[in-house]
Design a protein around this motif. Sequence first.
Motif, mmCIF file in Angstrom:
data_model
loop_
_atom_site.group_PDB
_atom_site.id
_atom_site.type_symbol
_atom_site.label_atom_id
_atom_site.label_comp_id
_atom_site.label_asym_id
_atom_site.label_seq_id
_atom_site.Cartn_x
_atom_site.Cartn_y
_atom_site.Cartn_z
ATOM 1 N N LYS A 118 0.175 0.097 1.162
ATOM 2 C CA LYS A 118 0.618 1.107 2.368
ATOM 3 C C LYS A 118 -0.739 1.698 3.195
ATOM 4 O O LYS A 118 -1.674 1.916 2.807
ATOM 5 N N PHE A 145 13.580 7.026 -3.590
ATOM 6 C CA PHE A 145 12.639 8.081 -3.081
ATOM 7 C C PHE A 145 13.849 9.192 -2.332
ATOM 8 O O PHE A 145 14.772 8.902 -1.813
ATOM 9 N N ASP A 198 9.999 7.879 8.479
ATOM 10 C CA ASP A 198 11.763 8.335 7.858
ATOM 11 C C ASP A 198 11.816 9.834 8.083
ATOM 12 O O ASP A 198 11.164 10.546 7.192
ATOM 13 N N TYR A 250 15.952 -0.648 2.734
ATOM 14 C CA TYR A 250 16.526 0.590 2.407
ATOM 15 C C TYR A 250 18.036 0.633 2.329
ATOM 16 O O TYR A 250 18.710 0.261 3.308
ATOM 17 N N ARG A 307 -1.550 4.373 6.416
ATOM 18 C CA ARG A 307 -0.880 5.491 6.979
ATOM 19 C C ARG A 307 -1.538 6.025 8.192
ATOM 20 O O ARG A 307 -2.822 5.602 8.480
ATOM 21 N N PHE A 318 12.405 -6.011 -7.191
ATOM 22 C CA PHE A 318 11.920 -4.448 -7.649
ATOM 23 C C PHE A 318 12.911 -3.483 -6.862
ATOM 24 O O PHE A 318 13.240 -3.845 -5.630
ATOM 25 N N LYS A 375 8.801 11.260 6.072
ATOM 26 C CA LYS A 375 7.568 10.396 5.554
ATOM 27 C C LYS A 375 7.325 9.322 6.625
ATOM 28 O O LYS A 375 8.117 8.415 6.815
ATOM 29 N N ASP A 394 10.181 -3.411 3.391
ATOM 30 C CA ASP A 394 11.147 -2.510 2.646
ATOM 31 C C ASP A 394 12.510 -2.836 3.077
ATOM 32 O O ASP A 394 12.831 -3.493 3.998
ATOM 33 N N HIS A 420 0.228 -0.717 -8.527
ATOM 34 C CA HIS A 420 -0.251 0.630 -8.544
ATOM 35 C C HIS A 420 -1.539 0.688 -8.257
ATOM 36 O O HIS A 420 -2.334 1.699 -8.051
ATOM 37 N N TYR A 429 13.454 1.029 -6.525
ATOM 38 C CA TYR A 429 13.104 2.287 -6.665
ATOM 39 C C TYR A 429 13.985 3.282 -5.798
ATOM 40 O O TYR A 429 14.383 2.848 -4.723
ATOM 41 N N ASN A 457 3.996 5.069 8.209
ATOM 42 C CA ASN A 457 3.389 4.084 7.053
ATOM 43 C C ASN A 457 3.459 2.720 7.872
ATOM 44 O O ASN A 457 4.612 2.301 8.408
ATOM 45 N N HIS A 517 3.352 -1.550 5.958
ATOM 46 C CA HIS A 517 2.847 -2.676 4.836
ATOM 47 C C HIS A 517 2.613 -3.840 5.450
ATOM 48 O O HIS A 517 3.147 -4.108 6.408
ATOM 49 N N HIS A 546 6.400 2.722 10.424
ATOM 50 C CA HIS A 546 7.688 3.332 10.447
ATOM 51 C C HIS A 546 7.538 4.737 9.910
ATOM 52 O O HIS A 546 6.808 5.052 9.101
ATOM 53 N N TYR A 561 5.557 -2.887 -7.013
ATOM 54 C CA TYR A 561 4.699 -1.823 -6.625
ATOM 55 C C TYR A 561 3.445 -2.332 -7.239
ATOM 56 O O TYR A 561 3.232 -2.401 -8.396
#
Length: 187
Positions: free
Chosen positions: A166, A74, A141, A94, A168, A70, A82, A92, A161, A72, A85, A87, A139, A159
């Motif tokens: 996630k 951001f 960012d 990056y 926080r 996957f 940001k 992740d 949905h 995406y 967070n 997981h 983490h 992801y």
Amino acid sequence: MKAPLHETLLDQTLREAVQDKATVSAEGRSLGRLTHGVSVRFLKTHTDERGTVTELYDPRWGFHPEPLVFSYTFTIRPGVVKGWNLHRRHEDRYAILQGRMALVLFDPRPDSPTCGEVCRIVLSEHERCLVNVPINVWHADHNIGSSDVVIVNFPTIQYDHAAPDKWRLPLDTPLIPYRFPEGTTGG
Ligand SMILES: Cc1cn([C@H]2C[C@H](O)[C@@H](COP(=O)(O)OP(=O)(O)O[C@H]3O[C@H](C)C(=O)[C@H](O)[C@H]3O)O2)c(=O)[nH]c1=O
């Protein structure tokens, strides 16, 4: 305390000064300890008179044991964070395309050799890199540049949905020993 008469201005100022500690090796490698399980791979940017080309991810590099499933992108606006967070089911991965970002990590994993430590890694368009964020590592960012940060993420799962993986915490949580500059916004 009064300075002795024979003391020069150089002596006086140096008495108050603090010497830099080593932060990088002679080869330019950071001496800071990475959070356990984090890897950084620098990405080669090929530049010519028309522009640039940068490979972002190739499973043949052996950068990470999990497959590519996957992706995406951001962005983060200048000065904004940001985070925090975490997981619980995925990592992740990056790759930075544009801007300058401090990736701040806090390791709360009881069995980790870096448990309780904060690690700060600067990602920049001037020396693009790929970095992973292990499961259960907090983490944040932080865009520390003057243009939007653009990241391409290659997370290890798709992801969800209906139930995003996630968790926080607020930026100013007392549970993480790291303070962003006064007035920093985000979340
Ligand atoms: C990641 C993702 C998000 N979304 C939707 C869900 C929300 O309505 C919206 C914003 O999502 P989120 O708040 O999770 O996005 P960021 O805060 O930018 O998250 C990013 O920054 C922090 C620091 C990270 O840790 C994440 O890994 C990274 O994705 O996009 C989707 O529809 N698909 C997706 O793949």
